[in-house]
Design an enzyme around this catalytic site. Structure first.
Site, PDB file in Angstrom:
ATOM      1  N   PRO A  92     -37.498  19.631  -2.228  1.00  0.00           N
ATOM      2  CA  PRO A  92     -38.544  18.649  -2.531  1.00  0.00           C
ATOM      3  C   PRO A  92     -37.986  17.225  -2.470  1.00  0.00           C
ATOM      4  O   PRO A  92     -36.930  16.943  -3.034  1.00  0.00           O
ATOM      5  CB  PRO A  92     -38.966  19.025  -3.953  1.00  0.00           C
ATOM      6  CG  PRO A  92     -38.624  20.475  -4.079  1.00  0.00           C
ATOM      7  CD  PRO A  92     -37.364  20.644  -3.274  1.00  0.00           C
ATOM      8  N   GLU A  93     -38.677  16.342  -1.765  1.00  0.00           N
ATOM      9  CA  GLU A  93     -38.282  14.944  -1.666  1.00  0.00           C
ATOM     10  C   GLU A  93     -39.253  14.106  -2.493  1.00  0.00           C
ATOM     11  O   GLU A  93     -40.054  14.639  -3.254  1.00  0.00           O
ATOM     12  CB  GLU A  93     -38.232  14.529  -0.198  1.00  0.00           C
ATOM     13  CG  GLU A  93     -37.235  15.364   0.604  1.00  0.00           C
ATOM     14  CD  GLU A  93     -37.089  14.919   2.049  1.00  0.00           C
ATOM     15  OE1 GLU A  93     -37.463  13.778   2.372  1.00  0.00           O
ATOM     16  OE2 GLU A  93     -36.600  15.722   2.863  1.00  0.00           O
ATOM     17  N   ARG A 135     -26.739  18.121   7.956  1.00  0.00           N
ATOM     18  CA  ARG A 135     -28.193  18.188   7.838  1.00  0.00           C
ATOM     19  C   ARG A 135     -28.828  18.064   9.220  1.00  0.00           C
ATOM     20  O   ARG A 135     -28.393  17.270  10.044  1.00  0.00           O
ATOM     21  CB  ARG A 135     -28.718  17.065   6.923  1.00  0.00           C
ATOM     22  CG  ARG A 135     -28.100  17.022   5.535  1.00  0.00           C
ATOM     23  CD  ARG A 135     -28.412  18.262   4.722  1.00  0.00           C
ATOM     24  NE  ARG A 135     -29.824  18.412   4.462  1.00  0.00           N
ATOM     25  CZ  ARG A 135     -30.469  17.792   3.472  1.00  0.00           C
ATOM     26  NH1 ARG A 135     -29.821  16.972   2.656  1.00  0.00           N
ATOM     27  NH2 ARG A 135     -31.759  18.007   3.284  1.00  0.00           N
ATOM     28  N   LYS A 163     -35.882  11.488  -7.505  1.00  0.00           N
ATOM     29  CA  LYS A 163     -36.420  12.849  -7.459  1.00  0.00           C
ATOM     30  C   LYS A 163     -36.423  13.509  -8.838  1.00  0.00           C
ATOM     31  O   LYS A 163     -36.586  14.724  -8.947  1.00  0.00           O
ATOM     32  CB  LYS A 163     -35.613  13.692  -6.474  1.00  0.00           C
ATOM     33  CG  LYS A 163     -35.656  13.179  -5.037  1.00  0.00           C
ATOM     34  CD  LYS A 163     -34.809  14.052  -4.129  1.00  0.00           C
ATOM     35  CE  LYS A 163     -34.704  13.446  -2.731  1.00  0.00           C
ATOM     36  NZ  LYS A 163     -33.854  14.276  -1.842  1.00  0.00           N
TER      37      LYS A 163
END
Length: 269
Positions: free
Chosen positions: A2-3, A259, A57
Site C-alpha cells: 500500500p502506498e 524494484r 504511509k
C-alpha cells in the site's frame, strides 16, 4: 505494498467509524509483526478516539493519552466490520468499538506494525520523513534544490522518504511517465521546468488515485472490503510488453534498487 493513496483511502474509510467512538478493548491474536505489537495496545481499555490522521504511509489514531501508529506493511489492510463477524487466519488485531463496530487488521505477510507513543514528535519512524507530496512544501523549488547534486537515477530518489513521502513504486513509475522523464535520468540532470512538471504530475496522479480508492494489484482492499480502481488507469506500471497508450511503443520493464520499473522508451527522455 500500500502506498500513500491506499493509506489515505483507508484513513478516510475508517475515520467516520472511529472518531467519537470509544475503544472498549483490543484483541491481539498475533503480535509478531514487523515489530512486536506495543504492550500498551494489548491493554487498551475505554479510550475515545479523538482523530484519525496520516503521516506518510503511517495511520495515526489519536487517543487522550497517546497515539496508535499503524503501518500496513506489504499486504496489510484495515476493515470496519460488525462485532460478531468471526476472525480468520490472518486477522491479527481488532479494536472493539463502543458503536458495535470492529476495526480489524489483516496482514498475511505480517510486515506491518502497531506501535504506541505518548508523543508523535521525535518518534523514530516519523522523525526523518520528507514533506507530504500534496503539501505546499513539496514544490518545484524544493525538488530542484534536493536534486541538484544527486548523482542517482530519479526513480529511486523519488521513492526515498527523505525526499518526499508516500511516492512508492507504482506512483513513481506513473508520474515519471506523465512527466515524460526517463527513470534512468540522473536526478541532478532535471531542469527547473522538468521539476515543475514532475511536481504537478505527482500531485495529480496521487489525487486521482485517492479519488479512485487506490490501486488494487493483489492485497489492498478499502476499509469496506472493496478494491481500489486506479489499476484500471495505469499507463505503464505492470504493463510490460503492452503498447504505450500514447504512442504504441511496447512498455519496457527494468530494475531499480531491486524494484520493477516500467516506462516507454519513446515518450520518456
Amino acid at each position: 505494498m500500500p502506498e500513500l493513496p491506499e493509506v489515505e483511502t483507508s484513513r478516510r474509510g475508517i475515520e467516520p467509524h472511529l472518531v467519537g467512538a470509544t475503544i472498549l478493548h483490543a484483541v491481539v491474536r498475533n503480535g509478531r509483526l514487523r515489530w512486536p505489537v506495543s504492550n500498551e495496545i494489548h491493554t487498551l481499555s475505554d479510550k475515545p478516539v479523538l482523530s484519525v490522521q496520516r503521516r506518510a504511509k503511517y495511520l495515526l489514531l489519536e487517543l487522550p493519552d497517546g497515539w496508535i501508529i499503524i503501518h500496513l506493511g506489504m499486504s496489510g489492510s484495515l476493515r470496519i466490520l460488525s462485532e460478531e463477524l468471526p476472525a480468520e487466519k490472518h486477522d491479527h488485531v481488532d479494536l472493539v468499538m463502543s458503536n458495535g463496530k470492529v476495526l480489524r487488521y489483516t496482514d498475511p505477510r505480517r510486515f506491518g506494525a502497531w506501535l504506541w507513543t505518548k508523543e508523535l514528535e521525535g518518534h523514530n519512524v516519523l522523525a526523518h520523513l520528507g514533506p507530504e507530496p500534496l503539501s505546499e512544501a513539496f514544490n518545484a523549488e524544493y525538488l530542484k534544490a534536493r536534486c541538484a547534486k544527486k548523482k542517482t537515477p530519479i526513480k529511486p530518489w523519488l521513492m526515498d522518504n527523505k525526499l518526499v513521502v508516500g511516492v512508492g513504486n507504482i506512483y513513481a513509475s506513473e508520474s515519471l511517465f506523465a512527466a515524460g522523464i526517463h527513470p534512468d535520468r540522473l536526478a541532478s540532470s532535471l531542469s527547473e521546468q522538468e521539476c515543475e512538471i514532475l511536481v504537478k504530475v505527482i500531485k495529480a496522479v496521487l489525487l486521482r488515485s485517492i479519488e479512485q480508492g487506490g490501486t488494487t494489484l493483489k492485497d489492498f482492499l478499502q476499509s469496506d472490503g472493496k478494491p481500489g480502481y486506479f489499476a484500471q488507469e495505469l499507463q505503464v506500471y505492470g504493463r510490460k510488453g503492452e503498447p504505450c497508450r500514447v504512442c504504441g511503443t511496447p512498455i519496457v520493464a527494468s530494475k531499480h534498487a531491486q524494484r520493477a520499473t516500467f516506462y516507454c522508451r519513446q515518450c520518456q527522455k
